[in-house]
Design a protein around this motif. Structure first.
Motif: not given
Length: 373
Positions: A227-230
């Protein structure tokens, strides 16, 4: 059935693409070694968009026949081949696997086998009533259940699910494809694997947190679907994909590499991943999470390091003994070469299929005698 010149048909998730799955490299190593023993293999693969085009890194193997089909109904074109094979193997995660399995059990005259490269995940799915690619009713119809997982799981497959014979067939490695290489160490700790929600907390604990604590060291995570939010620390490099041909270079550039196991496989134990064997074959020292049965594969402290906490990883990476990684890697490679190569697994597969054929002959003998009378 002779132990030589078997005609085997495999219906698996993918042979042609290693993108986002470990099945392709497992099949490639095992089946190439199996063919080298004098057998003939045809691999039937469902042609799906996410394993085609630029993601297809083995479109035409020179050691087996690879055929594609669009829909399950298209397998009718291969009915005669399936019927005439000495053995037909259906793999886990094959699209419409239950329907495919029913067709195989109906058409095949030789041995039928289910090769589960995801056994603990499969059993967890069955416990939830999820029959995505195999069902409880289908399992007794396979002559042998080839399981990625050993240990008590084999008894469970026979006792609870009625498999006539559950046999461990661990993943393996082709040591010729995964040799040790002398390369400058680019990373202190690497990880190669597709994103999985149940693995992510372990990756956080055993790599991301150590990276935060050791900003002067270098880390890398390679694999798709993260995911991009890591929040990756600045000293963690990211790659979307590293193809199998580049794995040895990746491991050679790593002072240590990390093995992280799916939660279902940790719970079952005795579930070594193909990445574990690949890294060890490259003589790259492995730091692994902890699960039952790992000591049957590699000896902790001598051939592999185990870690449950960030502190343990930090201590290992800060260890002043510069020769320790090389000692661990060389010891691991020696163990792999002796017990976990694709040649070892091909011999095991040959034995399991021959054993199953013998059971079929014994079971059919009374009926044939009655017909003769």
């Amino acid at each position: 059935m002779s132990t030589r010149n078997m005609k085997v048909v495999v219906l698996g998730l993918s042979l042609s693409s290693s993108w986002g799955n470990g099945h392709a490299t497992t099949y490639r190593a095992l089946l190439k070694a199996f063919v080298a023993r004098g057998h003939h293999v045809t691999f039937l693969e469902r042609d799906v968009p996410w394993y085609s085009g630029p993601h297809r890194d083995l479109a035409d193997p020179d050691w087996c026949r690879l055929l594609f089909y669009k829909e399950t109904k298209d397998l009718a074109e291969h009915r005669a081949m399936i019927a005439g094979a000495d053995a037909v193997i259906v793999g886990s995660y094959v699209p419409d696997g239950v329907a495919v399995g029913r067709l195989v059990q109906d058409w095949a005259r030789g041995v039928t086998a289910f090769y589960d490269i995801d056994t603990p995940v499969t059993l967890a799915k069955l416990a939830r009533g999820d029959t995505e690619y195999v069902s409880p009713e289908l399992i007794p119809g396979y002559d042998v259940y080839l399981s990625f997982t050993g240990g008590p799981t084999l008894d469970l497959l026979e006792r609870r699910y009625g498999s006539p014979a559950a046999r461990a067939l661990y993943c393996s490695v082709d040591p010729a494809a995964y040799p040790p290489l002398e390369r400058e160490k680019r990373w202190d700790l690497s990880y190669l694997g597709t994103y999985s929600p149940d693995r992510q907390p372990v990756l956080e604990r055993l790599l991301i947190e150590p990276a935060r604590r050791l900003p002067h060291l270098r880390f890398v995570v390679a694999g798709p679907q993260y995911p991009d939010d890591i929040a990756w620390p600045e000293n963690v490099e990211r790659f979307q994909h590293v193809g199998p041909v580049d794995h040895p270079e990746f491991y050679a550039a790593s002072r240590y590499t990390l093995n992280v196991t799916r939660a279902d496989m940790v719970a079952a134990g005795w579930s070594p991943s193909v990445r574990l064997f690949e890294a060890a074959s490259c003589a790259t020292p492995v730091i692994s999470d902890v699960w039952r049965g790992i000591e049957d594969v590699l000896t902790p402290g001598r051939e592999i390091l185990l870690a449950m906490t960030s502190d343990e990883v930090v201590l290992t990476l800060a260890d002043p003994d510069e020769q320790k990684p090389a000692r661990l890697g060389e010891a691991a490679r020696a163990r792999i070469l002796g017990a976990h190569t694709a040649d070892c697994r091909a011999l095991e597969l040959e034995g399991y299929l021959t054993e199953a054929a013998g059971r079929r002959r014994e079971a059919e003998a009374p009926r044939l005698q009655a017909v003769a009378v």
